[in-house]
Motif scaffolding. Sequence first.
Motif: not given
Length: 182
Positions: A17-40
Amino acid sequence: MKSFRFFFSILICSCLFGYNDRIVATVGDEIILKSDILFKIQMFEMQGMVNSDDSDIYQLMLDDEINNLVLLGLAKQDTNIIISDQEIESMTQEQLSNMINQAGGSRNLKNIYGTRMEQIKKNIRAQVSNMLSINMYSSLVVSKVTTSSKDVLDFYNTYKDSLPQMPDTYSYSIVHMPYTPS
């Protein structure tokens, strides 16, 4: 063996997941990365709570993360929410102990995350604080909601055509008593 699989899964997950990371959503000042979702998803799968073969799981986890960030933003704005440092510290210690047990020791946990134990504890503390804020805010909101039997019946009568049909369910037990002729 279990700790090895846990470590190996984390290692594979972080490499993939480290090599193919990107921002998938933003909520206010917070970002959600693709790697965060895949890790979860990976963490829930290792605990046997989800099946990664489910095509909807990624979207469900993303929606859950977005909802949590929205609730966290609202919780931070609410001045009625007060969480003691003692409560945060207690839950942080409990969570850290669980993670150490799952990893097979503190050395394995440090290797999995590739950082010092102090940094791991700091990250867990932030997550615990956020979770407690979200839970407390949700409880405050839900406590203000009241419904009556009339409300439920009115809702049912209004939307009964669009509600799914529930099949009849039965509950039964079988008592097996061996018979021996006398």
